[in-house]
Design a protein around this motif. Sequence first.
Motif, PDB file in Angstrom:
ATOM      1  N   ILE A 195       0.857  -1.058  -0.337  1.00 18.27           N
ATOM      2  CA  ILE A 195      -0.048   0.157  -0.054  1.00 18.27           C
ATOM      3  C   ILE A 195       0.961   1.385  -0.029  1.00 18.27           C
ATOM      4  O   ILE A 195       0.234   1.979   0.546  1.00 18.27           O
ATOM      5  N   LEU A 196       2.051   1.161  -0.536  1.00 21.56           N
ATOM      6  CA  LEU A 196       3.033   2.123  -0.584  1.00 21.56           C
ATOM      7  C   LEU A 196       2.533   3.447  -1.395  1.00 21.56           C
ATOM      8  O   LEU A 196       2.757   4.424  -0.923  1.00 21.56           O
ATOM      9  N   ASN A 197       1.883   3.176  -2.459  1.00 21.00           N
ATOM     10  CA  ASN A 197       1.597   4.241  -3.274  1.00 21.00           C
ATOM     11  C   ASN A 197       0.162   4.801  -3.092  1.00 21.00           C
ATOM     12  O   ASN A 197      -0.329   5.405  -3.684  1.00 21.00           O
ATOM     13  N   SER A 198      -0.677   4.268  -2.143  1.00 17.72           N
ATOM     14  CA  SER A 198      -1.954   4.525  -1.813  1.00 17.72           C
ATOM     15  C   SER A 198      -2.019   5.912  -1.185  1.00 17.72           C
ATOM     16  O   SER A 198      -0.865   6.411  -0.612  1.00 17.72           O
ATOM     17  N   GLU A 199      -3.230   6.639  -0.982  1.00 16.60           N
ATOM     18  CA  GLU A 199      -3.200   7.704  -0.427  1.00 16.60           C
ATOM     19  C   GLU A 199      -3.009   7.662   1.251  1.00 16.60           C
ATOM     20  O   GLU A 199      -2.116   8.301   1.637  1.00 16.60           O
ATOM     21  N   LEU A 200      -3.290   6.347   1.653  1.00 14.78           N
ATOM     22  CA  LEU A 200      -3.054   6.279   2.898  1.00 14.78           C
ATOM     23  C   LEU A 200      -1.389   6.105   3.262  1.00 14.78           C
ATOM     24  O   LEU A 200      -0.853   6.584   4.117  1.00 14.78           O
ATOM     25  N   GLY A 201      -0.873   5.386   2.260  1.00 19.96           N
ATOM     26  CA  GLY A 201       0.553   5.099   2.328  1.00 19.96           C
ATOM     27  C   GLY A 201       1.270   6.447   2.123  1.00 19.96           C
ATOM     28  O   GLY A 201       2.383   6.607   2.971  1.00 19.96           O
ATOM     29  N   ARG A 202       1.244   7.294   1.259  1.00 17.34           N
ATOM     30  CA  ARG A 202       1.617   8.587   1.066  1.00 17.34           C
ATOM     31  C   ARG A 202       1.600   9.328   2.563  1.00 17.34           C
ATOM     32  O   ARG A 202       2.479  10.138   2.942  1.00 17.34           O
ATOM     33  N   LEU A 203       0.364   9.471   2.922  1.00 22.77           N
ATOM     34  CA  LEU A 203       0.141  10.354   4.080  1.00 22.77           C
ATOM     35  C   LEU A 203       1.136   9.679   5.217  1.00 22.77           C
ATOM     36  O   LEU A 203       1.847  10.421   6.105  1.00 22.77           O
ATOM     37  N   ALA A 204       0.999   8.435   5.493  1.00 19.79           N
ATOM     38  CA  ALA A 204       1.907   7.817   6.386  1.00 19.79           C
ATOM     39  C   ALA A 204       3.350   7.827   6.118  1.00 19.79           C
ATOM     40  O   ALA A 204       4.088   8.232   7.137  1.00 19.79           O
TER      41      ALA A 204
END
Length: 761
Positions: A195-204
């Motif tokens: 999930i590195l490229n997901s919106e959640l991953g970018r915010l994390a």
Amino acid sequence: MDKNITNGTVLHPYCIQYPQMINSEGLARHFAGKTDGSDWLDYSTPRTLLLISTMLVMSHSFHFVLKRIGLPIIISQIMTGLILSRLFLQTLQLTHEVITLDNVRILGTLGSFGYAFFMFQSGVKMDLGVVNRVGRKAWYIGILVIVMPWVSAILITLAVRDKNREGDSKSLFLVPMYSMTAFPVVSGLLTDLKILNSELGRLAQSSAMVADILNFSTIIFFALLRRANRHPVVALVQLGIIICYILLMVFVLRPAMFLMVRMTKEGKEVSQTGFEYRVLGVYILGLAVPHGPPLGSALVNKFDCLVSGFFLPLFVITCAMRVEEFGVHFTTRLIFQNTMIAFMTTLIKFGSCFMPMLYWNMHKHDAAVFSLIMSAKGVVELGFYTFGFDLKFINADIFNFMLVVLLVLASIVPILVKKLHDPSRKYAGYQIRKLMDCKFETDLQILACIHLPNNISSMINLLSISCRKEAPIAVTVLHLIKLIGQASPIFFSHQKKKNKSLSSYCYSENVILSFKKFEGSNWGNASVDTFTAMSPPDFMHDDICTLALDKLASLIILPFHRTWYIDGSLESEDRTIRNLNRRILKKSPSSVGILIDHGNLRRPLTHPSSSSSSSDSCNVAMLFVGGNDDREALTFAKRIAKNNKVNLTVAHLIAASDGGEVDWETILDSEVLRDVKNSEYIKYEKHIVSDGSETVKIVLSMVNVYNLIIVGRRYQMESPQTSCLQDWCEFPELGILGDFLASKDVGGKCSALIIQQQQRV
């Protein structure tokens, strides 16, 4: 051995052999009986190699089983270290023959070297420029996730500590170890969970970068504060050294490496002389290295396999081998105090992320996943625990307790995240984005993906015949670059000048200029937006699907993983692109087309400015068998047939065994074919075939006549027209006809477009 007591001092005599037994004479001589009588395990090198082999085999064996329940590899490595510890094996003779204190120290030194290189690589992969570009959410979360647990832990420590107990005061200096959120750990967890490229991953990742800066600042502050209590002058000297080192990295070494980058030719990596830096590497040094290509990626390519595959596992395993006693004495005051700190720190860290996410209207499941990720522990924290134990800053009981905390969090967090978060869920449940549902007079939203320079001309030529004034297209071009030497994916629009990145802009410059020229040549017929995405190949599909959702794309066009020269010979093949295409076909929120360019599409197919002549026309064929994908492909074919430079032929393949039965699919097929049969600008051909061999003959007769053949994917659909061809498929993801058009057996230079209708609705 005998021991002597002199003036109350116990003296233990040791026998040291010279020369030391380092390299054995070999197993062959040993089994042949030609040695001096010593066993091969008496030598230090065979013992060390045997222990290293045992460590790696055991850790990978454990991980082979534990990864199926979602546990990361660090758990398997810690388990291996516990099993190989002298404490666990004290009843076995191998404890004294192989796992000696000297061998453990040697492996610990190798492991420490690996940990230092790991921190250096983490710094290389980290883009400090992102800290300046992150939004307010990332700043707020990054600060709260460190400050709130830090303040609460200090309050708890001050409330429960006994001033008369020196051990209690140490808990105050352990607070940063409990409250830290390490960027390498968060980035590694996001990568493992895909999930590195997901919106959640970018915010994390953005929040973890901010938190990481605070982590090291607080750790340095507490270390200097502890030293200042006893040696103020030494603390000031150390502070000066740290400041001078940072200034040296920022104002001397970093500009020198940027100069090296500018001297490197575009698209190339730094030469071998760029690696002659005789330093072990630390985090700040890694931060000074320019991330990404050409320098950062070269360093990561050079050392990543050795560090992550060999040195770092040794470090984790030898850390666990330091355990001197199984179990934790929770009844002692110091352990009770640390238990309170660890529990409250984790709880407040979770709340510091969860509550703001709910305030910003994030779904509660995603908010919980984000909070769990920011609470993760890993190898960075293990390194701090181990170094504190080696320096006698924490005792064996505290070290055991910290190891238990790390094991619990490192085990629970990945399992809960996988259970709560489905990254593909966001691609479903939106609106229908099929070609058949698009009005002909409206802009057709197309997402065109580019990997290689060869993809540019073929993609532009396909788009050129797909647009005209009465049927315009809106093209979103996504240049996909493999992310190497950097932890944070990059995704930005070239329409926003302020987001330009040096490396990504240079690598995308040819794409930008080519599609600007295409837009200018088709002014009023096509509009173009260009984006660049630098991410690992395993996560590129997330960039593509997310952009397709944002742009409401009805069609995603992907290049095939094979490319051919103009003479028809195979040029290159990329397995990662094939895996990417398969993921897109499975998860795409819109229809998908895979463009197979046999070399002819790199030459202009039509010339809008030229006169209408047969030599300038593009001959396109569409093979229609039936089904959703064929109807979608025919819709696209009819759209390009409106271009007066395109000669479209629809070849309808009808099974000879068809008894005239009518079902719903047959009715839908007849409906889309009705206007084709009556059209003045589309040639309709009807072919009766009995099996796949007759279909092959028809296709082979067409490949030398047409520039482009369009087919539906028809994945795992059986029909008499393609019978007996399934067993010969080399690329099943293309469907039977698509695979045949991509095969080496097709001697012509005809390119192909395989279309799949939108599936996830």
